[in-house]
Design an enzyme around this catalytic site. Structure first.
Site, PDB file in Angstrom:
ATOM      1  N   LYS A 190       0.889  -1.247  -0.045  1.00  0.00           N
ATOM      2  CA  LYS A 190       0.029  -0.073   0.074  1.00  0.00           C
ATOM      3  C   LYS A 190       0.958   1.207  -0.024  1.00  0.00           C
ATOM      4  CE  LYS A 190      -1.675   3.033   1.932  1.00  0.00           C
ATOM      5  NZ  LYS A 190      -1.699   4.605   1.429  1.00  0.00           N
ATOM      6  N   GLU A 265       9.789   2.414  10.796  1.00  0.00           N
ATOM      7  CA  GLU A 265      10.629   3.567  10.640  1.00  0.00           C
ATOM      8  C   GLU A 265      10.194   4.921  10.799  1.00  0.00           C
ATOM      9  OE1 GLU A 265      13.895   3.472  10.467  1.00  0.00           O
ATOM     10  OE2 GLU A 265      14.112   1.048  10.277  1.00  0.00           O
ATOM     11  N   CYS A 299      13.805  11.436   5.937  1.00  0.00           N
ATOM     12  CA  CYS A 299      13.963  11.276   7.369  1.00  0.00           C
ATOM     13  C   CYS A 299      15.189  11.416   7.800  1.00  0.00           C
ATOM     14  CB  CYS A 299      13.386   9.868   7.531  1.00  0.00           C
ATOM     15  SG  CYS A 299      14.054   8.640   6.423  1.00  0.00           S
ATOM     16  N   GLU A 400       9.708  17.368  14.270  1.00  0.00           N
ATOM     17  CA  GLU A 400      10.059  17.169  13.107  1.00  0.00           C
ATOM     18  C   GLU A 400       9.287  17.835  12.085  1.00  0.00           C
ATOM     19  OE1 GLU A 400       8.927  13.434  10.987  1.00  0.00           O
ATOM     20  OE2 GLU A 400      11.095  13.172  10.396  1.00  0.00           O
TER      21      GLU A 400
HETATM   22  P1  NDP Z   1       2.261   8.957   7.188  1.00  0.00           P
HETATM   23  O1  NDP Z   1       2.520   8.094   8.375  1.00  0.00           O
HETATM   24  O2  NDP Z   1       1.314  10.169   6.905  1.00  0.00           O
HETATM   25  O3  NDP Z   1       2.057   8.170   5.687  1.00  0.00           O
HETATM   26  C1  NDP Z   1       2.988   6.822   5.488  1.00  0.00           C
HETATM   27  C2  NDP Z   1       2.030   5.725   4.686  1.00  0.00           C
HETATM   28  O4  NDP Z   1       1.219   5.460   5.905  1.00  0.00           O
HETATM   29  C3  NDP Z   1       1.369   6.256   3.373  1.00  0.00           C
HETATM   30  O5  NDP Z   1       1.072   5.292   2.728  1.00  0.00           O
HETATM   31  C4  NDP Z   1      -0.041   6.459   4.336  1.00  0.00           C
HETATM   32  O6  NDP Z   1      -1.211   6.377   3.516  1.00  0.00           O
HETATM   33  C5  NDP Z   1      -0.281   5.494   5.226  1.00  0.00           C
HETATM   34  N1  NDP Z   1      -1.055   5.567   6.313  1.00  0.00           N
HETATM   35  C6  NDP Z   1      -1.420   6.778   6.883  1.00  0.00           C
HETATM   36  N2  NDP Z   1      -2.505   6.647   7.952  1.00  0.00           N
HETATM   37  C7  NDP Z   1      -2.461   5.169   8.011  1.00  0.00           C
HETATM   38  C8  NDP Z   1      -3.456   4.112   8.911  1.00  0.00           C
HETATM   39  N3  NDP Z   1      -4.006   4.851   9.802  1.00  0.00           N
HETATM   40  N4  NDP Z   1      -3.061   2.888   8.655  1.00  0.00           N
HETATM   41  C9  NDP Z   1      -2.207   2.712   7.844  1.00  0.00           C
HETATM   42  N5  NDP Z   1      -1.708   3.300   6.990  1.00  0.00           N
HETATM   43  C10 NDP Z   1      -1.761   4.538   7.153  1.00  0.00           C
HETATM   44  O7  NDP Z   1       3.873   9.685   6.794  1.00  0.00           O
HETATM   45  P2  NDP Z   1       4.097  11.060   6.055  1.00  0.00           P
HETATM   46  O8  NDP Z   1       3.434  11.058   4.535  1.00  0.00           O
HETATM   47  O9  NDP Z   1       4.029  11.893   6.937  1.00  0.00           O
HETATM   48  O10 NDP Z   1       5.717  10.637   5.869  1.00  0.00           O
HETATM   49  C11 NDP Z   1       6.772  11.083   6.305  1.00  0.00           C
HETATM   50  C12 NDP Z   1       7.324  10.850   7.602  1.00  0.00           C
HETATM   51  O11 NDP Z   1       7.861   9.621   7.050  1.00  0.00           O
HETATM   52  C13 NDP Z   1       8.075  11.550   8.302  1.00  0.00           C
HETATM   53  O12 NDP Z   1       7.746  11.560   9.497  1.00  0.00           O
HETATM   54  C14 NDP Z   1       9.450  11.058   7.996  1.00  0.00           C
HETATM   55  O13 NDP Z   1      10.578  11.203   9.122  1.00  0.00           O
HETATM   56  C15 NDP Z   1       9.032   9.426   7.883  1.00  0.00           C
HETATM   57  N6  NDP Z   1      10.169   8.573   7.250  1.00  0.00           N
HETATM   58  C16 NDP Z   1      10.983   7.936   8.008  1.00  0.00           C
HETATM   59  C17 NDP Z   1      12.010   7.215   7.442  1.00  0.00           C
HETATM   60  C18 NDP Z   1      12.714   6.331   8.142  1.00  0.00           C
HETATM   61  O14 NDP Z   1      13.411   5.381   7.646  1.00  0.00           O
HETATM   62  N7  NDP Z   1      12.856   6.444   9.390  1.00  0.00           N
HETATM   63  C19 NDP Z   1      12.138   7.158   6.156  1.00  0.00           C
HETATM   64  C20 NDP Z   1      11.221   8.137   5.188  1.00  0.00           C
HETATM   65  C21 NDP Z   1      10.174   8.866   5.840  1.00  0.00           C
HETATM   66  P3  NDP Z   1      -1.549   7.902   3.008  1.00  0.00           P
HETATM   67  O15 NDP Z   1      -0.523   8.343   2.027  1.00  0.00           O
HETATM   68  O16 NDP Z   1      -2.959   7.365   2.082  1.00  0.00           O
HETATM   69  O17 NDP Z   1      -2.006   8.694   3.811  1.00  0.00           O
END
Ligand code: NDP
Length: 514
Positions: A190, A265, A299, A400
């Site tokens: 997903k 992550e 990230c 962040e």
């Molecule tokens: P989100 O948590 O909003 O989204 C990440 C994924 O989770 C998307 O596919 C999203 O779908 C999905 N999602 C959202 N809500 C739910 C739910 N309730 N249940 C299941 N899946 C869900 O992340 P961001 O878009 O904000 O991404 C950025 C974040 O990712 C930052 O905090 C960053 O630090 C972190 N990150 C961490 C990394 C690491 O390795 N530590 C690497 C890269 C990023 P949808 O898009 O449809 O909302």
């Protein structure tokens, strides 16, 4: 009018908006909901990339069923043979690297050179994990009893749910799916709703590479509607998630109900320490790259600089000069240094934190959306921003922002620098600039992050080393390297007794000679 197309068809800017489908059991299918959502170009939101399926729990269930059905056959396929499919996929990624990179820049905004790097990370992990098909090392150890064999092997878990963000739309799905697949799991993927086109192109290449139908399934749609049902399903054995902490917490709660394996992550608040003996030009270059590359949306992006008082002025002068020279624009233009933020919400978030920052430090440069500049009116552009004299516990030094906003903190020595560096709830990446080898080694020991750099910025992880963070950056798992296999496999210990008699461990083993 929209056109329903197989994902091989490129979406044309300004032309008909194509509709893309889910991949379930080897077939491209519309969602049962009959609804779609749009993906647009963040550099110019008039450019619509496509309509994607707004899937729900029923689509997720169909994908999970397909993955479950494919699992016994894929599990029984010898790991070196599974690895050969990964090799073919890696070769296809090489062949299509430029096309994927361009699609990525168009969909999520990072500049083309970085988009190529993102695809390259996918290639690197695919080749690395293809090789795991012929390694997948376990232990063979002597038994404490005579005529007895003892060893451990890795076993797959079953169906793996893969939920990814938009900021590395090829690399992160590959980091997760390659170890999952080579170790014999099947996958339901997903992707983020801000990068469904990249995910679709990726999965299309996976099907072409020869992953059998049902082995890799793609379901697009919102996190709540399409993602959470994957997490909640009793038929999904492991979830690998990258995203923000709030989402990670909701997923962890749901996964815990079923004692499900879960790799998280999450966020970062990565710091670079600049000591008084550092080369200020080198440090400034590393900071600019780490803070404003991918518009601060990595990230591992540097969002805190912890500078020794003796170098803070020359450093700030170099940073301000560097920022003034950064060109904002569409990432497909080779002259662009910094692309847009991913969406309007990210722009509002950066603007909100800048308002907070005005009360917490002194604005050095930037501090506003750049959408009033010619050519940037239709995108989510924000001027790269630096605050100085920020206190270590200020909000802009703790939370962040995930945008191009950098907080500079002044310290008086190494001990204070290390303390400030560690004074955060996150622990992903960190760095120190120094020419003192003793300090460098102390930093390697003292910095409480999963990744530490010496005389380099906070970004640039290589795929054959473990990737991940401490504290609230995750839950103790690592991606990349052979550590990635730990998320997707279970250890099995095997004993073979060839003595022909009952031997009782711990009871029949007598003290050795002497
Ligand atoms: P989100 O948590 O909003 O989204 C990440 C994924 O989770 C998307 O596919 C999203 O779908 C999905 N999602 C959202 N809500 C739910 C739910 N309730 N249940 C299941 N899946 C869900 O992340 P961001 O878009 O904000 O991404 C950025 C974040 O990712 C930052 O905090 C960053 O630090 C972190 N990150 C961490 C990394 C690491 O390795 N530590 C690497 C890269 C990023 P949808 O898009 O449809 O909302």
């Amino acid at each position: 009018m929209t056109e329903t197309v197989a994902p091989a068809t490129a979406a044309q800017p300004g032309g008909t908006v194509p509709t893309f489908l889910n991949l379930i059991d080897g077939e491209w299918r519309p969602s049962v909901t009959g609804r779609t959502f749009r993906s647009t170009n963040p550099a110019d939101t008039r450019d619509v990339i496509g309509e994607f399926q707004a899937s729900d729990a029923a689509d997720a269930a169909a994908a999970i069923r397909a993955a479950e059905t494919a699992y016994p056959g894929w599990r029984a396929t010898p790991a070196p043979k599974r690895g050969e499919v990964l090799y073919r996929f890696a070769a296809l990624l090489v062949e299509h690297k430029e096309r994927l990179a361009q699609a990525m820049t168009r969909e999520m905004g990072k500049v083309l050179a970085e988009a190529r790097g993102d695809v390259q990370e996918g290639i690197d992990i695919a080749f690395l994990m293809a090789g795991e098909g012929r390694r997948m090392f376990g232990d063979t150890v002597p038994s404490e009893l005579p005529d007895k064999w003892a060893m451990s092997i890795r076993e797959p878990l079953g169906v793996a749910g893969i939920i990814t963000p938009w900021n590395f739309p090829i690399a992160i799905p590959c980091w997760k799916m390659m170890p999952a697949l080579v170790s014999g799991n099947t996958v339901v993927f997903k992707p983020a709703s801000d990068a469904p086109h990249c995910a679709t192109l990726l999965v299309k290449l996976m099907a072409e590479a020869g992953f059998p139908p049902g082995t890799v399934n793609l379901v697009t749609g919102s996190g709540e509607e399409a993602g959470m049902p994957i997490v909640a399903s009793p038929d999904v054995s492991v979830i690998s998630f990258t995203g923000n902490g709030a989402t990670g917490r909701a997923i962890a709660v749901e996964a815990a109900r079923r004692f499900k394996r879960l790799s998280l992550e999450l966020g970062g608040k990565n710091g670079i320490v600049v000591m008084d003996d550092a080369d200020p030009d080198l440090a400034a270059e590393g900071i600019l790259w780490s803070a404003f590359g991918t518009t601060g949306q990595r990230c591992t992006a540097c969002s805190r600089v912890i500078a020794h008082r003796a170098v803070v002025e020359p450093l700030l002068e170099r940073l301000a000069r560097g920022v003034a020279g950064l060109r904002l624009g569409n990432g497909l233009d080779p002259a662009t240094d910094v692309g847009p933020l991913v969406n309007a919400g990210a722009l509002d978030k950066a603007a909100g934190y800048v308002e907070v920052g005005r009360g917490e430090g002194e604005l050095v440069i930037g501090g506003a959306p750049a959408t009033d500049r010619p050519g940037l009116e239709h995108g989510h552009f924000f001027a790269p921003t630096i605050f100085r004299d920020v206190m270590p516990l200020a909000r802009i030094a703790q939370e962040e922002i995930f945008g191009p906003v950098l907080a500079v903190i002044t310290v008086d020595g190494y001990e204070e620098a290390a303390m400030v560096l560690n004074q955060t709830r996150y622990g992903l990446s960190s760095s120190i600039y120094t020419r003192d080898v003793n300090l460098a080694f102390r930093a390697m020991r003292d910095f409480g992050t999963g990744i530490v750099y010496v005389n380099a910025g906070t970004i640039g992880a290589e795929t054959h080393l473990p990737f991940g963070g401490t504290k609230q950056t995750g839950n103790g798992h690592r991606e990349a390297g052979h550590a990635a296999l730990d998320t997707f496999t279970e250890w099995k210990a095997i004993y073979v007794d060839y003595s022909g008699r009952l031997q009782r461990a711990q009871i029949d083993n007598q003290p050795g000679p002497g």
